[in-house]
Design a protein around this motif. Structure first.
Motif, PDB file in Angstrom:
ATOM      1  N   PHE A  66       0.781  -1.109   0.154  1.00  0.00           N
ATOM      2  CA  PHE A  66       0.236  -0.001   0.092  1.00  0.00           C
ATOM      3  C   PHE A  66       0.860   1.184   0.045  1.00  0.00           C
ATOM      4  CE2 PHE A  66      -2.288  -3.264   1.892  1.00  0.00           C
ATOM      5  CZ  PHE A  66      -3.575  -3.336   1.050  1.00  0.00           C
ATOM      6  N   THR A  67       0.471   2.267  -0.798  1.00  0.00           N
ATOM      7  CA  THR A  67       0.975   3.570  -0.942  1.00  0.00           C
ATOM      8  C   THR A  67       0.753   4.173   0.044  1.00  0.00           C
ATOM      9  OG1 THR A  67      -0.318   4.554  -2.628  1.00  0.00           O
ATOM     10  CG2 THR A  67       1.522   3.402  -3.377  1.00  0.00           C
ATOM     11  N   SER A  68       1.354   5.319   0.563  1.00  0.00           N
ATOM     12  CA  SER A  68       0.800   6.288   1.546  1.00  0.00           C
ATOM     13  C   SER A  68      -0.391   6.906   1.149  1.00  0.00           C
ATOM     14  CB  SER A  68       1.786   7.410   1.868  1.00  0.00           C
ATOM     15  OG  SER A  68       3.128   7.129   2.293  1.00  0.00           O
ATOM     16  N   ALA A  69      -0.635   7.039  -0.084  1.00  0.00           N
ATOM     17  CA  ALA A  69      -1.891   7.596  -0.885  1.00  0.00           C
ATOM     18  C   ALA A  69      -2.964   6.719  -0.640  1.00  0.00           C
ATOM     19  CB  ALA A  69      -1.575   8.136  -2.314  1.00  0.00           C
ATOM     20  N   ASP A  70      -2.661   5.549  -0.915  1.00  0.00           N
ATOM     21  CA  ASP A  70      -3.665   4.363  -0.648  1.00  0.00           C
ATOM     22  C   ASP A  70      -4.062   4.737   0.933  1.00  0.00           C
ATOM     23  OD1 ASP A  70      -3.181   3.203  -3.246  1.00  0.00           O
ATOM     24  OD2 ASP A  70      -1.982   1.806  -2.221  1.00  0.00           O
ATOM     25  N   LEU A  71      -3.605   4.631   1.778  1.00  0.00           N
ATOM     26  CA  LEU A  71      -3.859   4.542   3.376  1.00  0.00           C
ATOM     27  C   LEU A  71      -4.464   5.842   3.465  1.00  0.00           C
ATOM     28  CD1 LEU A  71      -0.436   3.038   4.498  1.00  0.00           C
ATOM     29  CD2 LEU A  71      -2.874   1.953   4.197  1.00  0.00           C
ATOM     30  N   ARG A  72      -3.772   7.127   3.009  1.00  0.00           N
ATOM     31  CA  ARG A  72      -4.491   8.260   3.176  1.00  0.00           C
ATOM     32  C   ARG A  72      -5.933   8.363   2.833  1.00  0.00           C
ATOM     33  NH1 ARG A  72      -5.243  11.986   6.248  1.00  0.00           N
ATOM     34  NH2 ARG A  72      -4.807  14.253   5.810  1.00  0.00           N
TER      35      ARG A  72
END
Length: 188
Positions: A28-34
């Motif tokens: 998961f990218t930070s953007a996914d999690l954000r």
């Protein structure tokens, strides 16, 4: 009527990861999690990721990319999958030493180090004990290489033919000493 309180961000993140993660989707990218927690501030989000790492909910692969370790993911493919996620917006293909090693043309294989040609900028991404991803810039267009690339669904990346990987080695002035010329002729 009182509004229902939102569960704590850490619990919401854990629930989202539990629901979304699978052996095919474990990075998961930070953007996914954000996207799962849009209402918390940027600072609170950074703190949340740090705490999730400390609790073992997430493992940081490299800047901006996290592993959800609670699923049975393909460990031998992690660097390839990470490369595909990191450069999803670029043209990338497995080449150079990695492609030649996989084809048996190089006698010594670089351990936990993969090499890819990329339309993105040159970069070496260190992924801690997982290994290293080396992106080498190319300005070649996919259409000009179509006959020499095959898609590798396990790695989720395009893969160069032996002939293309050898040309890439020469074009980028890589060390050719480990190449077994006899095997090169057989693979061509």
């Amino acid at each position: 009527m009182m509004p229902t309180p939102h569960p704590q961000p850490g619990r919401r993140l854990a629930a989202v990861l539990e629901e979304l993660a699978s052996p095919e989707h474990y990075l998961f990218t930070s953007a996914d999690l954000r996207g799962a927690l849009p209402e918390i501030s940027a600072g609170a989000f950074k703190t949340l990721l740090s705490r999730a790492e400390k609790r073992g909910l997430l493992r940081r692969i490299c800047r901006g990319l996290y592993l959800y370790p609670r699923v049975d993911y393909p460990r031998d493919l992690l660097l390839f999958h990470a490369a595909a996620r990191l450069r999803a917006d670029a043209f990338n293909y497995i080449s150079l030493e990695t492609a030649l090693s996989d084809a048996g043309v190089i006698s010594q294989i670089p351990l936990n180090w993969i090499t890819l040609m990329s339309s993105g900028r040159r970069n070496i991404v260190r992924c801690g004990h997982f290994g290293t991803i080396e992106f080498v810039h190319t300005s070649r267009q996919p259409a000009t290489l179509a006959n020499e690339l095959t898609y590798d669904p396990r790695c989720r990346l395009w893969r160069a033919s032996v002939a293309l990987a050898l040309r890439d080695m020469r074009a980028t002035r890589r060390n050719l000493d480990l190449i077994d010329e006899e095997l090169t002729r057989e693979s061509a």
